[in-house]
Design an enzyme around this catalytic site. Structure first.
Site, PDB file in Angstrom:
ATOM      1  N   ARG A 168       0.885  -1.169   0.000  1.00 40.85           N
ATOM      2  CA  ARG A 168       0.000   0.000   0.000  1.00 40.85           C
ATOM      3  C   ARG A 168       0.914   1.207   0.000  1.00 40.85           C
ATOM      4  O   ARG A 168       2.039   1.152   0.514  1.00 40.85           O
ATOM      5  CB  ARG A 168      -0.931  -0.021   1.211  1.00 40.85           C
ATOM      6  CG  ARG A 168      -0.219   0.187   2.480  1.00 40.85           C
ATOM      7  CD  ARG A 168      -1.018  -0.220   3.701  1.00 40.85           C
ATOM      8  NE  ARG A 168      -0.087  -0.113   4.822  1.00 40.85           N
ATOM      9  CZ  ARG A 168       0.076   0.965   5.547  1.00 40.85           C
ATOM     10  NH1 ARG A 168      -0.657   2.030   5.339  1.00 40.85           N
ATOM     11  NH2 ARG A 168       0.960   1.013   6.502  1.00 40.85           N
ATOM     12  N   ARG A 172      -0.982  10.356   3.588  1.00 40.75           N
ATOM     13  CA  ARG A 172      -1.686  10.891   4.750  1.00 40.75           C
ATOM     14  C   ARG A 172      -2.317  12.222   4.383  1.00 40.75           C
ATOM     15  O   ARG A 172      -1.629  13.107   3.865  1.00 40.75           O
ATOM     16  CB  ARG A 172      -0.709  11.090   5.896  1.00 40.75           C
ATOM     17  CG  ARG A 172      -0.070   9.774   6.280  1.00 40.75           C
ATOM     18  CD  ARG A 172       0.982   9.978   7.330  1.00 40.75           C
ATOM     19  NE  ARG A 172       1.681   8.730   7.585  1.00 40.75           N
ATOM     20  CZ  ARG A 172       2.778   8.629   8.295  1.00 40.75           C
ATOM     21  NH1 ARG A 172       3.316   9.710   8.843  1.00 40.75           N
ATOM     22  NH2 ARG A 172       3.349   7.471   8.472  1.00 40.75           N
ATOM     23  N   ARG A 245      18.353  -8.907  -1.860  1.00 41.52           N
ATOM     24  CA  ARG A 245      18.810  -7.623  -2.384  1.00 41.52           C
ATOM     25  C   ARG A 245      19.998  -7.212  -1.548  1.00 41.52           C
ATOM     26  O   ARG A 245      20.011  -7.400  -0.330  1.00 41.52           O
ATOM     27  CB  ARG A 245      17.699  -6.576  -2.266  1.00 41.52           C
ATOM     28  CG  ARG A 245      16.701  -6.677  -3.396  1.00 41.52           C
ATOM     29  CD  ARG A 245      15.910  -5.405  -3.576  1.00 41.52           C
ATOM     30  NE  ARG A 245      15.072  -5.083  -2.456  1.00 41.52           N
ATOM     31  CZ  ARG A 245      15.154  -3.955  -1.759  1.00 41.52           C
ATOM     32  NH1 ARG A 245      16.055  -3.043  -2.058  1.00 41.52           N
ATOM     33  NH2 ARG A 245      14.342  -3.735  -0.756  1.00 41.52           N
ATOM     34  N   ARG A 276      19.733   6.753  -0.995  1.00 47.52           N
ATOM     35  CA  ARG A 276      19.569   7.717   0.100  1.00 47.52           C
ATOM     36  C   ARG A 276      20.909   8.104   0.695  1.00 47.52           C
ATOM     37  O   ARG A 276      21.906   7.399   0.529  1.00 47.52           O
ATOM     38  CB  ARG A 276      18.609   7.213   1.175  1.00 47.52           C
ATOM     39  CG  ARG A 276      18.889   5.832   1.695  1.00 47.52           C
ATOM     40  CD  ARG A 276      17.801   5.447   2.678  1.00 47.52           C
ATOM     41  NE  ARG A 276      18.137   4.204   3.356  1.00 47.52           N
ATOM     42  CZ  ARG A 276      17.535   3.752   4.442  1.00 47.52           C
ATOM     43  NH1 ARG A 276      16.556   4.438   4.996  1.00 47.52           N
ATOM     44  NH2 ARG A 276      17.892   2.610   4.992  1.00 47.52           N
ATOM     45  N   GLU A 296      23.893   5.169   0.123  1.00 47.45           N
ATOM     46  CA  GLU A 296      23.446   3.779   0.043  1.00 47.45           C
ATOM     47  C   GLU A 296      23.182   3.418  -1.421  1.00 47.45           C
ATOM     48  O   GLU A 296      22.294   3.992  -2.043  1.00 47.45           O
ATOM     49  CB  GLU A 296      22.163   3.679   0.876  1.00 47.45           C
ATOM     50  CG  GLU A 296      21.773   2.290   1.266  1.00 47.45           C
ATOM     51  CD  GLU A 296      20.611   2.313   2.277  1.00 47.45           C
ATOM     52  OE1 GLU A 296      20.743   2.938   3.343  1.00 47.45           O
ATOM     53  OE2 GLU A 296      19.575   1.723   1.963  1.00 47.45           O
ATOM     54  N   TYR A 344      12.164 -10.614   6.182  1.00 43.75           N
ATOM     55  CA  TYR A 344      12.578  -9.316   6.684  1.00 43.75           C
ATOM     56  C   TYR A 344      11.932  -9.118   8.057  1.00 43.75           C
ATOM     57  O   TYR A 344      10.719  -9.237   8.201  1.00 43.75           O
ATOM     58  CB  TYR A 344      12.159  -8.151   5.755  1.00 43.75           C
ATOM     59  CG  TYR A 344      12.570  -6.848   6.413  1.00 43.75           C
ATOM     60  CD1 TYR A 344      13.880  -6.395   6.302  1.00 43.75           C
ATOM     61  CD2 TYR A 344      11.683  -6.150   7.227  1.00 43.75           C
ATOM     62  CE1 TYR A 344      14.288  -5.249   6.980  1.00 43.75           C
ATOM     63  CE2 TYR A 344      12.092  -5.017   7.905  1.00 43.75           C
ATOM     64  CZ  TYR A 344      13.396  -4.572   7.769  1.00 43.75           C
ATOM     65  OH  TYR A 344      13.814  -3.463   8.449  1.00 43.75           O
ATOM     66  N   ASP A 346      11.976  -6.402  11.473  1.00 48.25           N
ATOM     67  CA  ASP A 346      12.506  -5.262  12.193  1.00 48.25           C
ATOM     68  C   ASP A 346      13.097  -5.766  13.510  1.00 48.25           C
ATOM     69  O   ASP A 346      12.808  -6.896  13.939  1.00 48.25           O
ATOM     70  CB  ASP A 346      11.390  -4.240  12.467  1.00 48.25           C
ATOM     71  CG  ASP A 346      11.203  -3.296  11.281  1.00 48.25           C
ATOM     72  OD1 ASP A 346      12.204  -2.978  10.611  1.00 48.25           O
ATOM     73  OD2 ASP A 346      10.057  -2.864  11.032  1.00 48.25           O
TER      74      ASP A 346
HETATM   75  P1  FAD Z   1      21.885 -10.264  11.861  1.00 49.94           P
HETATM   76  O1  FAD Z   1      21.928  -8.913  12.462  1.00 49.94           O
HETATM   77  O2  FAD Z   1      22.219 -10.392  10.431  1.00 49.94           O
HETATM   78  O3  FAD Z   1      22.838 -11.203  12.705  1.00 49.94           O
HETATM   79  C1  FAD Z   1      23.239 -12.489  12.244  1.00 49.94           C
HETATM   80  C2  FAD Z   1      24.700 -12.675  12.595  1.00 49.94           C
HETATM   81  O4  FAD Z   1      25.074 -14.018  12.322  1.00 49.94           O
HETATM   82  C3  FAD Z   1      25.631 -11.777  11.772  1.00 49.94           C
HETATM   83  O5  FAD Z   1      26.402 -10.966  12.622  1.00 49.94           O
HETATM   84  C4  FAD Z   1      26.481 -12.780  10.994  1.00 49.94           C
HETATM   85  O6  FAD Z   1      27.819 -12.352  10.841  1.00 49.94           O
HETATM   86  C5  FAD Z   1      26.407 -14.015  11.876  1.00 49.94           C
HETATM   87  N1  FAD Z   1      26.670 -15.244  11.134  1.00 49.94           N
HETATM   88  C6  FAD Z   1      26.039 -15.683  10.018  1.00 49.94           C
HETATM   89  N2  FAD Z   1      26.579 -16.854   9.610  1.00 49.94           N
HETATM   90  C7  FAD Z   1      27.563 -17.148  10.487  1.00 49.94           C
HETATM   91  C8  FAD Z   1      28.492 -18.227  10.593  1.00 49.94           C
HETATM   92  N3  FAD Z   1      28.523 -19.218   9.698  1.00 49.94           N
HETATM   93  N4  FAD Z   1      29.372 -18.227  11.626  1.00 49.94           N
HETATM   94  C9  FAD Z   1      29.378 -17.215  12.528  1.00 49.94           C
HETATM   95  N5  FAD Z   1      28.524 -16.173  12.463  1.00 49.94           N
HETATM   96  C10 FAD Z   1      27.618 -16.142  11.467  1.00 49.94           C
HETATM   97  N6  FAD Z   1      15.119  -2.818  11.803  1.00 49.94           N
HETATM   98  C11 FAD Z   1      14.463  -1.891  12.550  1.00 49.94           C
HETATM   99  O7  FAD Z   1      13.805  -2.231  13.524  1.00 49.94           O
HETATM  100  N7  FAD Z   1      14.550  -0.547  12.228  1.00 49.94           N
HETATM  101  C12 FAD Z   1      15.275  -0.097  11.165  1.00 49.94           C
HETATM  102  O8  FAD Z   1      15.324   1.105  10.918  1.00 49.94           O
HETATM  103  C13 FAD Z   1      15.961  -1.054  10.358  1.00 49.94           C
HETATM  104  N8  FAD Z   1      16.695  -0.653   9.303  1.00 49.94           N
HETATM  105  C14 FAD Z   1      17.324  -1.583   8.526  1.00 49.94           C
HETATM  106  C15 FAD Z   1      18.067  -1.164   7.450  1.00 49.94           C
HETATM  107  C16 FAD Z   1      18.702  -2.083   6.638  1.00 49.94           C
HETATM  108  C17 FAD Z   1      19.496  -1.610   5.451  1.00 49.94           C
HETATM  109  C18 FAD Z   1      18.556  -3.454   6.909  1.00 49.94           C
HETATM  110  C19 FAD Z   1      19.186  -4.484   6.010  1.00 49.94           C
HETATM  111  C20 FAD Z   1      17.854  -3.895   8.006  1.00 49.94           C
HETATM  112  C21 FAD Z   1      17.219  -2.975   8.841  1.00 49.94           C
HETATM  113  N9  FAD Z   1      16.507  -3.376   9.965  1.00 49.94           N
HETATM  114  C22 FAD Z   1      15.850  -2.428  10.722  1.00 49.94           C
HETATM  115  C23 FAD Z   1      16.401  -4.804  10.340  1.00 49.94           C
HETATM  116  C24 FAD Z   1      17.464  -5.267  11.369  1.00 49.94           C
HETATM  117  O9  FAD Z   1      18.754  -5.099  10.818  1.00 49.94           O
HETATM  118  C25 FAD Z   1      17.224  -6.729  11.702  1.00 49.94           C
HETATM  119  O10 FAD Z   1      15.953  -6.897  12.287  1.00 49.94           O
HETATM  120  C26 FAD Z   1      18.231  -7.358  12.676  1.00 49.94           C
HETATM  121  O11 FAD Z   1      19.536  -6.940  12.437  1.00 49.94           O
HETATM  122  C27 FAD Z   1      18.162  -8.863  12.539  1.00 49.94           C
HETATM  123  O12 FAD Z   1      18.968  -9.491  13.515  1.00 49.94           O
HETATM  124  P2  FAD Z   1      19.443 -10.995  13.293  1.00 49.94           P
HETATM  125  O13 FAD Z   1      20.112 -11.405  14.553  1.00 49.94           O
HETATM  126  O14 FAD Z   1      18.316 -11.814  12.802  1.00 49.94           O
HETATM  127  O15 FAD Z   1      20.443 -10.918  12.040  1.00 49.94           O
END
Ligand code: FAD
Length: 367
Positions: A168, A172, A245, A276, A296, A344, A346
């Site tokens: 959507r 606003r 992506r 951005r 970015e 995805y 947050d």
């Molecule tokens: P990750 O943060 O990716 O952590 C996974 C970890 O596992 C990584 O550090 C990686 O190195 C490690 N790993 C993977 N494989 C291995 C391996 N084989 N051995 C050892 N280590 C390993 N969320 C919001 O709430 N607000 C925002 O404004 C927001 N902005 C974002 C902007 C961008 C560009 C992106 C991409 C995401 C954004 N997010 C935002 C989402 C947020 O980044 C995620 O919700 C969060 O980081 C996910 O945490 P995670 O632990 O699942 O993954």
């Protein structure tokens, strides 16, 4: 011997480790990166916390999650109101009454409603993203906010994209330019890395340590393994590779106090290769006489690129479901986080899902 080996020091792994440690379990967290905090990582440069993997704004409607994160950081009252720059004009964003005033000169919600009805391209059966948006808001808004930006982000003509990508388009008809509607939002004062240091306090963490470098060894260290990496990599890509992506971040220092006057400015013109510019000091209302900004750039996905956003189309969903079926059979491994779930999330959702997982494990043990 550890109770849990946790692969990944991101939000999922760190929350899981904190909870289990507080319940008396022995945890080891490893991460292949040279820092904690996963994609939330901030690097402090001369007092400015740089969001190295993209701007992260914490927001949630869930009071329990908000109270939970307060235990590890004090949050400021940052409000996300990006601006859009298109052909040397600046627009208020997300699209609100002020944006419509800037484009059409309308001044009241009723005038705006009438204008949108007048400009939309009537189409009862839009076949793609372009047709769908045109049918909602007409050409001018489509050109300024959607056409170039979406083409850059997806590297495809919006005519070739399905409309569900933008489920959507929030418009606003009031002057509210707060990007999120959630009751709670802010930035951890002192950066996300500090929040993670507190979250992981007293827990053993090994950085620069890849689980796949010696899987048998790591599996032998603990009763259970919590895996927060890529699920296709876990299963050695046997059903194929999941696509994401990806982005490239170009960070730069500027010896001026303020570069763009706002934390986030979107560049929606097709000819400008980045989508951005982030100016990090504004997240924490910094007063330094210098600044750091990040451009970015969307990039073509390759197998060893950093995975940012999953592409949940039919092909990838089919592949993921095969991995998911396998993962459900596992007894030693627990999967969680955005890479293992191929979704995805947050930050507040990741915390919520790690807390829920810990609760389920506790319930199973006590049943
Ligand atoms: P990750 O943060 O990716 O952590 C996974 C970890 O596992 C990584 O550090 C990686 O190195 C490690 N790993 C993977 N494989 C291995 C391996 N084989 N051995 C050892 N280590 C390993 N969320 C919001 O709430 N607000 C925002 O404004 C927001 N902005 C974002 C902007 C961008 C560009 C992106 C991409 C995401 C954004 N997010 C935002 C989402 C947020 O980044 C995620 O919700 C969060 O980081 C996910 O945490 P995670 O632990 O699942 O993954």
């Amino acid at each position: 011997m550890y109770d849990y080996l946790i692969v990944g020091a991101g939000m999922y792994g760190a929350t899981f480790a904190r909870e289990m440690t507080d319940k008396g379990k022995k945890c080891l967290v490893i991460d292949r990166r040279s820092h904690i905090a996963g994609n939330c990582y901030t690097e402090n440069k001369e007092g400015i916390n740089i969001h190295k993997y993209g701007a992260h704004i914490f927001h949630t409607d869930d009071e329990n999650i908000w109270n939970y994160v307060q235990r590890f950081a004090e949050f400021n009252n940052f409000k996300n109101s990006p601006r859009v720059r298109y052909k040397d004009k600046i627009y208020s964003f997300p699209i609100n009454l002020f944006t419509l005033y800037q484009i059409y000169g309308v001044q009241t919600p009723e005038e705006a409603r009438q204008k949108l009805e007048e400009v939309r391209v009537k189409n009862d059966n839009p076949q793609n993203l372009e047709e769908w948006i045109l049918s909602q808001v007409g050409e001018e808004i489509y050109d300024i906010f959607i056409k170039g930006y979406t083409t850059k982000q997806w590297m495809k003509d919006p005519k070739e994209l399905p409309s569900f990508i933008i489920k959507r388009l929030p418009i606003r008809l009031n002057f509210n330019d707060n990007y999120f509607f959630d009751r709670f939002q802010g930035i951890p004062i002192g950066g996300y890395t500090k929040l993670f240091e507190n979250l992981l306090s007293g827990i053993e963490v090994q950085l620069d340590t890849d689980y796949f470098a010696d899987r048998d060894y790591f599996d032998g260290l603990a009763d259970k393994v919590v895996f927060t990496g890529r699920i296709d990599e876990f299963y050695n890509y046997r059903f194929g590779e999941l696509e994401y992506r990806t982005l490239r971040f170009e960070h730069s220092y500027h010896a001026i106090e303020d570069y763009q006057g706002n934390a986030v400015v979107n560049y929606t013109e097709l000819d400008i290769p980045y989508t951005r510019i982030i100016e990090h000091k504004h997240f924490e209302f910094g007063k330094q006489p210098y600044t750091y900004v990040t451009k970015e750039y969307p990039e073509v996905w390759q197998k060893d690129s950093i995975p940012y956003y999953p592409i949940n189309d039919d092909t990838n969903t089919k592949i993921f479901n095969q991995y998911k079926t396998l993962s459900k059979e596992e007894t030693k491994y627990i999967f969680g986080g955005r890479l293992a779930d191929y979704r995805y999330y947050d930050m507040h959702q990741v915390i919520g899902s790690a807390l829920a997982k810990v609760r389920r494990i506790e319930e199973t043990i006590s049943a």
